[in-house]
Design a protein around this motif. Structure first.
Motif, PDB file in Angstrom:
ATOM      1  N   VAL A 167       0.832  -1.204   0.000  1.00 13.37           N
ATOM      2  CA  VAL A 167       0.000   0.000   0.000  1.00 13.37           C
ATOM      3  C   VAL A 167       0.866   1.253   0.000  1.00 13.37           C
ATOM      4  O   VAL A 167       0.607   2.215  -0.713  1.00 13.37           O
ATOM      5  N   GLY A 168       1.905   1.262   0.821  1.00 13.58           N
ATOM      6  CA  GLY A 168       2.788   2.421   0.894  1.00 13.58           C
ATOM      7  C   GLY A 168       2.328   3.442   1.904  1.00 13.58           C
ATOM      8  O   GLY A 168       1.406   3.230   2.689  1.00 13.58           O
ATOM      9  N   LYS A 169       2.962   4.593   1.861  1.00  9.24           N
ATOM     10  CA  LYS A 169       2.755   5.647   2.847  1.00  9.24           C
ATOM     11  C   LYS A 169       1.336   6.197   2.781  1.00  9.24           C
ATOM     12  O   LYS A 169       0.748   6.319   1.701  1.00  9.24           O
ATOM     13  N   CYS A 170       0.790   6.501   3.929  1.00  8.16           N
ATOM     14  CA  CYS A 170      -0.488   7.201   4.020  1.00  8.16           C
ATOM     15  C   CYS A 170      -0.225   8.648   4.437  1.00  8.16           C
ATOM     16  O   CYS A 170       0.657   8.911   5.252  1.00  8.16           O
ATOM     17  N   TRP A 171      -1.025   9.547   3.882  1.00  6.97           N
ATOM     18  CA  TRP A 171      -0.941  10.981   4.164  1.00  6.97           C
ATOM     19  C   TRP A 171       0.244  11.600   3.424  1.00  6.97           C
ATOM     20  O   TRP A 171       1.130  10.912   2.928  1.00  6.97           O
ATOM     21  N   GLY A 172       0.253  12.909   3.334  1.00  3.00           N
ATOM     22  CA  GLY A 172       1.323  13.633   2.663  1.00  3.00           C
ATOM     23  C   GLY A 172       1.135  13.668   1.154  1.00  3.00           C
ATOM     24  O   GLY A 172       0.443  12.830   0.559  1.00  3.00           O
ATOM     25  N   LEU A 173       1.779  14.663   0.539  1.00  2.00           N
ATOM     26  CA  LEU A 173       1.629  14.911  -0.887  1.00  2.00           C
ATOM     27  C   LEU A 173       2.853  14.541  -1.698  1.00  2.00           C
ATOM     28  O   LEU A 173       2.794  14.515  -2.924  1.00  2.00           O
ATOM     29  N   GLY A 174       3.985  14.298  -1.014  1.00  2.00           N
ATOM     30  CA  GLY A 174       5.247  14.132  -1.727  1.00  2.00           C
ATOM     31  C   GLY A 174       5.894  15.460  -2.049  1.00  2.00           C
ATOM     32  O   GLY A 174       6.542  15.614  -3.093  1.00  2.00           O
ATOM     33  N   SER A 175       5.724  16.443  -1.160  1.00  2.00           N
ATOM     34  CA  SER A 175       6.189  17.808  -1.407  1.00  2.00           C
ATOM     35  C   SER A 175       7.691  17.984  -1.237  1.00  2.00           C
ATOM     36  O   SER A 175       8.225  19.052  -1.543  1.00  2.00           O
ATOM     37  N   GLN A 176       8.365  16.978  -0.704  1.00  2.00           N
ATOM     38  CA  GLN A 176       9.789  17.025  -0.401  1.00  2.00           C
ATOM     39  C   GLN A 176      10.124  18.113   0.618  1.00  2.00           C
ATOM     40  O   GLN A 176      11.237  18.630   0.653  1.00  2.00           O
ATOM     41  N   THR A 177       9.142  18.445   1.451  1.00  2.00           N
ATOM     42  CA  THR A 177       9.395  19.268   2.622  1.00  2.00           C
ATOM     43  C   THR A 177       9.549  18.324   3.816  1.00  2.00           C
ATOM     44  O   THR A 177       9.470  17.103   3.672  1.00  2.00           O
ATOM     45  N   ALA A 178       9.769  18.897   5.007  1.00  2.00           N
ATOM     46  CA  ALA A 178      10.042  18.084   6.191  1.00  2.00           C
ATOM     47  C   ALA A 178       8.958  17.037   6.412  1.00  2.00           C
ATOM     48  O   ALA A 178       7.767  17.345   6.423  1.00  2.00           O
ATOM     49  N   LYS A 179       9.378  15.791   6.561  1.00  2.00           N
ATOM     50  CA  LYS A 179       8.514  14.649   6.848  1.00  2.00           C
ATOM     51  C   LYS A 179       7.485  14.367   5.753  1.00  2.00           C
ATOM     52  O   LYS A 179       6.482  13.695   5.986  1.00  2.00           O
ATOM     53  N   ASP A 180       7.728  14.870   4.542  1.00  2.00           N
ATOM     54  CA  ASP A 180       6.851  14.586   3.412  1.00  2.00           C
ATOM     55  C   ASP A 180       7.705  14.302   2.183  1.00  2.00           C
ATOM     56  O   ASP A 180       7.773  15.093   1.244  1.00  2.00           O
ATOM     57  N   PRO A 181       8.385  13.145   2.169  1.00  2.00           N
ATOM     58  CA  PRO A 181       9.296  12.832   1.067  1.00  2.00           C
ATOM     59  C   PRO A 181       8.557  12.650  -0.256  1.00  2.00           C
ATOM     60  O   PRO A 181       7.376  12.330  -0.280  1.00  2.00           O
ATOM     61  N   GLY A 182       9.294  12.872  -1.373  1.00  2.00           N
ATOM     62  CA  GLY A 182       8.727  12.678  -2.703  1.00  2.00           C
ATOM     63  C   GLY A 182       8.597  11.198  -3.035  1.00  2.00           C
ATOM     64  O   GLY A 182       8.891  10.332  -2.207  1.00  2.00           O
ATOM     65  N   PRO A 183       8.124  10.876  -4.220  1.00  2.00           N
ATOM     66  CA  PRO A 183       7.805  11.810  -5.303  1.00  2.00           C
ATOM     67  C   PRO A 183       6.465  12.516  -5.124  1.00  2.00           C
ATOM     68  O   PRO A 183       5.621  12.073  -4.348  1.00  2.00           O
ATOM     69  N   TRP A 184       6.319  13.612  -5.849  1.00  2.00           N
ATOM     70  CA  TRP A 184       5.099  14.404  -5.775  1.00  2.00           C
ATOM     71  C   TRP A 184       3.907  13.616  -6.300  1.00  2.00           C
ATOM     72  O   TRP A 184       3.969  12.999  -7.360  1.00  2.00           O
ATOM     73  N   GLU A 185       2.812  13.624  -5.513  1.00  2.94           N
ATOM     74  CA  GLU A 185       1.571  12.999  -5.952  1.00  2.94           C
ATOM     75  C   GLU A 185       0.466  14.021  -6.147  1.00  2.94           C
ATOM     76  O   GLU A 185      -0.448  13.812  -6.931  1.00  2.94           O
ATOM     77  N   GLY A 186       0.498  15.092  -5.375  1.00  5.08           N
ATOM     78  CA  GLY A 186      -0.513  16.118  -5.537  1.00  5.08           C
ATOM     79  C   GLY A 186      -1.821  15.830  -4.845  1.00  5.08           C
ATOM     80  O   GLY A 186      -2.757  16.638  -4.899  1.00  5.08           O
ATOM     81  N   GLU A 187      -1.934  14.683  -4.205  1.00  3.67           N
ATOM     82  CA  GLU A 187      -3.106  14.307  -3.400  1.00  3.67           C
ATOM     83  C   GLU A 187      -2.610  13.579  -2.161  1.00  3.67           C
ATOM     84  O   GLU A 187      -1.492  13.055  -2.144  1.00  3.67           O
ATOM     85  N   LEU A 188      -3.445  13.546  -1.140  1.00  3.88           N
ATOM     86  CA  LEU A 188      -3.079  12.812   0.062  1.00  3.88           C
ATOM     87  C   LEU A 188      -3.004  11.325  -0.263  1.00  3.88           C
ATOM     88  O   LEU A 188      -3.964  10.731  -0.760  1.00  3.88           O
ATOM     89  N   ARG A 189      -1.856  10.750   0.026  1.00  3.75           N
ATOM     90  CA  ARG A 189      -1.594   9.371  -0.377  1.00  3.75           C
ATOM     91  C   ARG A 189      -2.526   8.393   0.342  1.00  3.75           C
ATOM     92  O   ARG A 189      -2.628   8.403   1.559  1.00  3.75           O
ATOM     93  N   ASN A 190      -3.234   7.606  -0.470  1.00  8.62           N
ATOM     94  CA  ASN A 190      -4.054   6.476   0.000  1.00  8.62           C
ATOM     95  C   ASN A 190      -5.291   6.868   0.806  1.00  8.62           C
ATOM     96  O   ASN A 190      -5.967   5.989   1.344  1.00  8.62           O
ATOM     97  N   MET A 191      -5.613   8.133   0.872  1.00  8.33           N
ATOM     98  CA  MET A 191      -6.746   8.554   1.689  1.00  8.33           C
ATOM     99  C   MET A 191      -8.035   8.600   0.866  1.00  8.33           C
ATOM    100  O   MET A 191      -8.099   9.239  -0.179  1.00  8.33           O
ATOM    101  N   TRP A 192      -9.057   7.880   1.339  1.00 10.09           N
ATOM    102  CA  TRP A 192     -10.425   7.943   0.813  1.00 10.09           C
ATOM    103  C   TRP A 192     -10.550   7.418  -0.618  1.00 10.09           C
ATOM    104  O   TRP A 192     -11.549   7.689  -1.289  1.00 10.09           O
TER     105      TRP A 192
END
Length: 581
Positions: free
Chosen positions: A506-531
């Motif tokens: 499944v992979g990581k839940c939450w976060g966008l992949g913004s490559q900011t603190a505690k949100d590693p890439g790659p960029w997804e543009g949506e909250l990972r795996n939510m809903w």
């Protein structure tokens, strides 16, 4: 070209199947955010080519039609082959800069409401009449016992019961389970001073808003009682005192085997879908500190902190500087304890009153202006996550000016401040990492005045029998250490209840992949795996704050209803494949 003209051209292009013309109507920097309507997914396309690719794959199935503009502010309605939707347009230089589409209902499976509500009784005299009470008792005796739920919702907090209400309204057999004895106990068990940090207008549950006398910031016990009442009023099928032990997916049968303990007794459930509605967090994170086994005082995670009673005159150390750390530190101070906060990294602090001034869509003013909660939710959802940091920065700059004295006093006390990696404030920080901030409801004044002592920019090196030793060599004598150190990812629940293999799949839940603190890439543009569909068939994640749980429960419920009714649900846009050009 105005919105009306653009929408008419777009509708015509789609009707003719002219994908090139439809894509050409988008600005060179364009975004299309779709909530289920076109993709059976929650996904944002961030370029003309990505939009064209999606239309090429989905247009013949979706068959969008009946586009009608609502007023002059960009909102419109439309239909698809399976339901009805709403959307929004923002133009730039006569072309579409952002397009938002959301599925609102499924044809033939609409919620009963208003003129379609049930009568509740069949008038007349009948032998063997089954009353409302008879039917509810039969449901309770059957669901999960002799009749399997289509959906098992693991977690009976505000997210789980809000989703349960959505599913109930569209006829999806769903069972909610929670390990605690009563609905709302997750709130009742927290420290006594806890209140919601978001205002009441932001926190309504689906269908049943708080009454208009409700306090702006809901006390935790009041919230617990509201949730318990909600489960009864919405007639939810809810098993308290029921722990999920483990779950396994049967590929051949396309269903789950879920082992639970209900009131201490083992039981097997076989739902087609499992929703982990355990909140946006995983397990409490407690740092491994040398000497912790030698410490003579008390130590526990913030989730286990019952309150400040009994700590008067005692020396208490709170490790952490986000919401829970501040709340607990203030609670201990109010009960007469001597409190020290250990701030390990910079923290975003925003005053609750200040945030309320800028949250105009969720306010008494919005209510008086006729802005419904649904409309506010859709307005927020219509702006793609990629554009939110730039939209937030002017507000952050205004907040910094308005509260300059407040921030100066905190800085003078040694408190390390941040407004996010890119100065975009609390909204993007919450979406990216779900931590790192404090909404100030009073504790910051205690820090600024020195009533709560502060050690910033340091870590805990070790514990001795009677003290906390910091990495800079300072020792703080302590009777209590509270680890307000946060939680892991929701993904941990998948690992614990199903398997590490499924969690990794499944992979990581939450976060966008913004490559900011505690949100590693790659960029997804949506909250990972939510809903939305995950890489594991039949497994879904539901969580977030009250507003997110309320809004996105609609789309999760519609996806599950479509599967119950056997509608084709080809999912388009899995994974981080829709980047900007």
């Amino acid at each position: 070209m105005d919105r009306s003209e653009w929408l008419a051209c777009f509708a015509s292009d789609l009707k003719r199947g002219d994908i090139a013309a439809a894509a050409a109507g988008f600005h060179e920097t364009s975004y299309w955010r779709d909530l289920v309507a076109f993709t059976w997914n929650i996904v944002t396309f961030e370029s003309r080519s990505a939009i064209a690719d999606m239309l090429a794959a989905r247009l013949s199935d979706v068959r969008p039609d009946s586009f009608e503009l609502e007023g002059s502010d960009g909102w419109f309605t439309f239909t698809t082959s399976v339901g009805r939707g709403r959307g929004h347009i923002r133009l730039k230089d006569g072309k579409c800069h952002t397009l938002f589409t959301a599925l609102m209902s499924l044809d033939g499976f609409e919620e009963t409401s208003g003129p379609t509500r049930e009568s509740g009784v069949e008038h007349g005299a009948f032998r063997g009449r089954r009353t409302w009470g008879d039917r509810r008792a039969a449901d309770a005796a059957e669901l999960g016992i002799t009749r399997q739920p289509f959906v098992l919702v693991v977690g009976g907090g505000q997210g789980g019961i809000g989703l349960g209400a959505r599913l109930k309204r569209i006829g999806v057999p769903a069972l909610i389970i929670d390990r605690l004895p009563r609905p709302g106990d997750a709130w009742r068990r927290r420290y006594k001073s806890l209140c919601l940090h978001d205002p009441v207008w932001y926190d309504h549950l689906p269908y049943l808003p708080f009454p208009d006398h409700w306090p702006i910031y809901t006390p935790k016990d009041k919230m617990g009682d509201w949730l318990e009442s909600y489960t009864r009023i919405m007639e939810l099928d809810y098993w308290p005192d029921t722990a999920c032990v483990r779950a396994a997916w049967d590929e051949q049968r396309q269903e789950w085997t879920v082992e639970v303990e209900r009131a201490g007794q083992p039981h097997i459930l076989r739902p087609k879908h499992v929703v982990l509605a355990t909140g946006m967090s995983g397990f409490p994170e407690i740092p491994r500190i040398p000497g912790a086994d030698r410490f003579a005082g008390a130590q526990h995670h913030s989730s286990q902190h019952a309150g400040g009673e009994g700590w008067q005159g005692k020396r208490c150390v709170v490790v952490g500087s986000n919401n829970s750390a501040h709340d607990i530190a203030a609670d201990l101070w109010e009960h007469g304890a001597h409190v020290t906060m250990i701030q390990r990294s910079p923290t975003l602090v925003a005053r609750a009153e200040t945030l309320a001034r800028f949250r105009t869509l969720y306010s008494e003013t919005a209510v008086k202006a006729g802005i419904t909660t649904d409309h506010a939710d859709l307005t927020v959802a219509s702006l793609p996550y990629a554009l939110q940091p730039a939209a937030s920065r002017p507000t952050v700059e205004q907040i910094k000016r308005d509260d300059a004295e407040f921030y100066a006093r905190l800085a003078a006390a040694g408190f390390k401040l941040t407004h996010g990696d890119d100065e975009s404030g609390i909204g993007p920080m919450y979406i990216r990492r779900g931590s790192g901030y404090y909404i100030d409801v009073g504790a910051s004044e205690l820090v600024a005045s020195g009533e709560i002592k502060l050690c910033s920019g340091v870590e805990v090196a070790r514990l001795t029998e009677q003290a906390v030793v910091l990495t800079d060599g300072r020792e703080i004598t302590a009777d209590l250490v509270v680890y307000a150190t946060g939680y892991g990812s929701m993904n941990q629940w998948a690992a614990a209840l199903i398997s590490q293999e499924v969690a990794d799949k499944v992979g990581k839940c939450w976060g966008l992949g913004s490559q900011t603190a505690k949100d590693p890439g790659p960029w997804e543009g949506e909250l990972r795996n939510m809903w939305k569909p995950t890489a594991q068939d039949g497994l879904w994640f539901h969580g977030g704050n009250l507003a997110q749980s309320r809004h996105y429960s609609r789309y999760l419920a519609l996806q599950l209803k479509a599967r119950l009714e056997g509608l084709p649900t080809p999912v388009y846009g899995r994974g981080p494949v829709h980047h900007r050009e």
